[in-house]
Design a protein around this motif. Sequence first.
Motif, PDB file in Angstrom:
ATOM      1  N   ARG A  19       0.843  -1.200   0.000  1.00  0.00           N
ATOM      2  CA  ARG A  19       0.000   0.000   0.000  1.00  0.00           C
ATOM      3  C   ARG A  19       0.879   1.251   0.000  1.00  0.00           C
ATOM      4  NH1 ARG A  19      -3.007   2.426   5.322  1.00  0.00           N
ATOM      5  NH2 ARG A  19      -4.127   4.090   4.268  1.00  0.00           N
ATOM      6  N   GLU A  20       0.816   2.034  -1.048  1.00  0.00           N
ATOM      7  CA  GLU A  20       1.536   3.310  -1.130  1.00  0.00           C
ATOM      8  C   GLU A  20       2.888   3.249  -0.407  1.00  0.00           C
ATOM      9  OE1 GLU A  20      -1.356   6.883  -1.117  1.00  0.00           O
ATOM     10  OE2 GLU A  20      -2.229   5.476   0.310  1.00  0.00           O
ATOM     11  N   GLU A  22       5.659   4.436  -0.973  1.00  0.00           N
ATOM     12  CA  GLU A  22       6.404   5.699  -0.885  1.00  0.00           C
ATOM     13  C   GLU A  22       5.966   6.488   0.348  1.00  0.00           C
ATOM     14  OE1 GLU A  22       4.203   4.766  -3.101  1.00  0.00           O
ATOM     15  OE2 GLU A  22       2.667   6.316  -3.223  1.00  0.00           O
ATOM     16  N   ILE A  23       4.795   6.184   0.879  1.00  0.00           N
ATOM     17  CA  ILE A  23       4.307   6.863   2.099  1.00  0.00           C
ATOM     18  C   ILE A  23       4.511   5.977   3.324  1.00  0.00           C
ATOM     19  CG2 ILE A  23       2.244   7.744   3.303  1.00  0.00           C
ATOM     20  CD1 ILE A  23       1.133   8.568   0.575  1.00  0.00           C
TER      21      ILE A  23
END
Length: 144
Positions: A19-20, A22-23
Amino acid sequence: MAGTIYVLNGPNLNLLGTREPEIYGSQTLDDIAALLDDRAREMGLAIELRQSNHEGHLVDWLHEAQAEGAAGVILNAGALTHTSVALHDAVKAIQTPVIEVHLSNPHAREAFRHHSFISAVARGVICGLGARGYLLALEALAHG
Ligand code: DQA
């Protein structure tokens, strides 16, 4: 059980790793559980890590943490952080210390993430430090 730290994770955190990233980073919740287990064992503590996409489960587990005499709770309520009066009330209703943790820094993100219903009733708040935040919360609870 005394000496147990509950690590409660809310909606969508079962998808950590994909899930995302990069975050939220590339570690899965199982990876974080393994890190916590190792560190907790060194400190003579045990970890009870759970995840649910359902608000009521988190409320029940907060009650259970108190009933079981847990040493503390690490709570990443995910998006429920920003919406849930029920979680606010549950954290307030128990004496067990609760540390609010977020992988990302919600204050540096969308405005709807800037308010937390948990922060006002949490013992402390750690955010923006990725998985390390869970370990720091564990350290804090271990030292009272
Ligand atoms: C989160 C931040 C929340 O705003 C978001 O809804 C999550 C994850 C975090 O760990 O950074 O699901 O709690």
